[in-house]
Design an enzyme around this catalytic site. Structure first.
Site, PDB file in Angstrom:
ATOM      1  N   HIS A 111      15.989 -27.106  22.238  1.00  0.00           N
ATOM      2  CA  HIS A 111      14.464 -27.211  22.961  1.00  0.00           C
ATOM      3  C   HIS A 111      14.282 -27.343  24.567  1.00  0.00           C
ATOM      4  CE1 HIS A 111      12.319 -28.874  18.809  1.00  0.00           C
ATOM      5  NE2 HIS A 111      13.159 -27.916  18.728  1.00  0.00           N
TER       6      HIS A 111
ATOM      7  N   GLU B 256      12.532 -28.935  26.747  1.00  0.00           N
ATOM      8  CA  GLU B 256      12.618 -30.166  27.491  1.00  0.00           C
ATOM      9  C   GLU B 256      14.152 -30.687  27.387  1.00  0.00           C
ATOM     10  OE1 GLU B 256      10.530 -29.164  25.019  1.00  0.00           O
ATOM     11  OE2 GLU B 256       8.715 -30.229  25.103  1.00  0.00           O
TER      12      GLU B 256
ATOM     13  N   CYS C  94       8.076 -32.579  21.102  1.00  0.00           N
ATOM     14  CA  CYS C  94       8.319 -32.967  19.767  1.00  0.00           C
ATOM     15  C   CYS C  94       8.952 -34.049  19.974  1.00  0.00           C
ATOM     16  CB  CYS C  94       9.171 -31.805  19.038  1.00  0.00           C
ATOM     17  SG  CYS C  94      10.839 -32.027  19.679  1.00  0.00           S
TER      18      CYS C  94
ATOM     19  N   CYS D 176      12.268 -34.422  21.501  1.00  0.00           N
ATOM     20  CA  CYS D 176      12.391 -34.263  23.096  1.00  0.00           C
ATOM     21  C   CYS D 176      11.820 -35.634  23.465  1.00  0.00           C
ATOM     22  CB  CYS D 176      11.714 -32.971  23.371  1.00  0.00           C
ATOM     23  SG  CYS D 176      12.509 -31.397  23.081  1.00  0.00           S
TER      24      CYS D 176
HETATM   25 ZN   LIG Z   1      11.444 -30.681  21.320  1.00  0.00          ZN
END
Ligand SMILES: [Zn+2]
Length: 151
Positions: free
Chosen positions: A50, A52, A80, A83
């Site tokens: 992801h 981040e 999310c 993260c």
């Molecule tokens: Zn994430």
């Protein structure tokens, strides 16, 4: 819009144009970009890829530290739970984002929202079965060992 947030959105748009998901992130300290990331799930077999998380990973590798306190995350989309958790572990205490998890649901990216609901539940009510199995008496206790080593 803030220049860093604008950069995160630009990264997200470029990522979509390259076949990826609409997420970009910029990690900033003292008004300077330290690391950037985009969602790389279309390129790598890595669910932790992801935006981040990749920005955090790059900054930590570069700076050789696990402590990113004083850093600010700028993300095109609301982080999310994975993260967000990484940000807690890293000590990041400020996040700016544009699009919410509710916005993500509207375009068919509802997993973050689902997981946020899951982790609010009691262990027994979650969709992942978690079973606690105590250590055997003869096994060395890793946590006790850590406590002893870190006195
Ligand atoms: Zn994430």
């Amino acid at each position: 819009m803030d220049e860093f947030l604008s950069r995160a959105v630009e990264l997200a748009v470029d990522n979509v144009k390259e076949g990826g998901q609409p997420f970009g992130a910029v990690l900033v300290k003292d008004e300077r970009i330290i690391a950037e990331g985009v969602n790389e799930l279309h390129k790598t077999y890595d669910v932790s890829g992801h935006a981040e998380l990749l920005a955090i990973r790059r900054a930590q590798e570069e700076l050789r530290t696990n402590d990113l306190s004083g850093y600010t995350m700028y993300a095109s989309g609301e982080p999310c739970p994975m993260c967000l958790t990484a940000m807690y572990f890293a000590g990041i205490d400020k996040v700016y984002y544009c699009q919410s998890v509710e916005d993500a649901i509207k375009v068919g990216l509802g997993k973050s929202s689902m997981i946020y609901e899951e982790i609010k539940k009691e262990r027994a009510d979650r969709s992942i079965t978690m079973t606690r199995v105590p250590l055997e008496r003869e096994q060395e206790n890793p946590m006790q060992l850590w406590k002893t080593v870190n006195k």
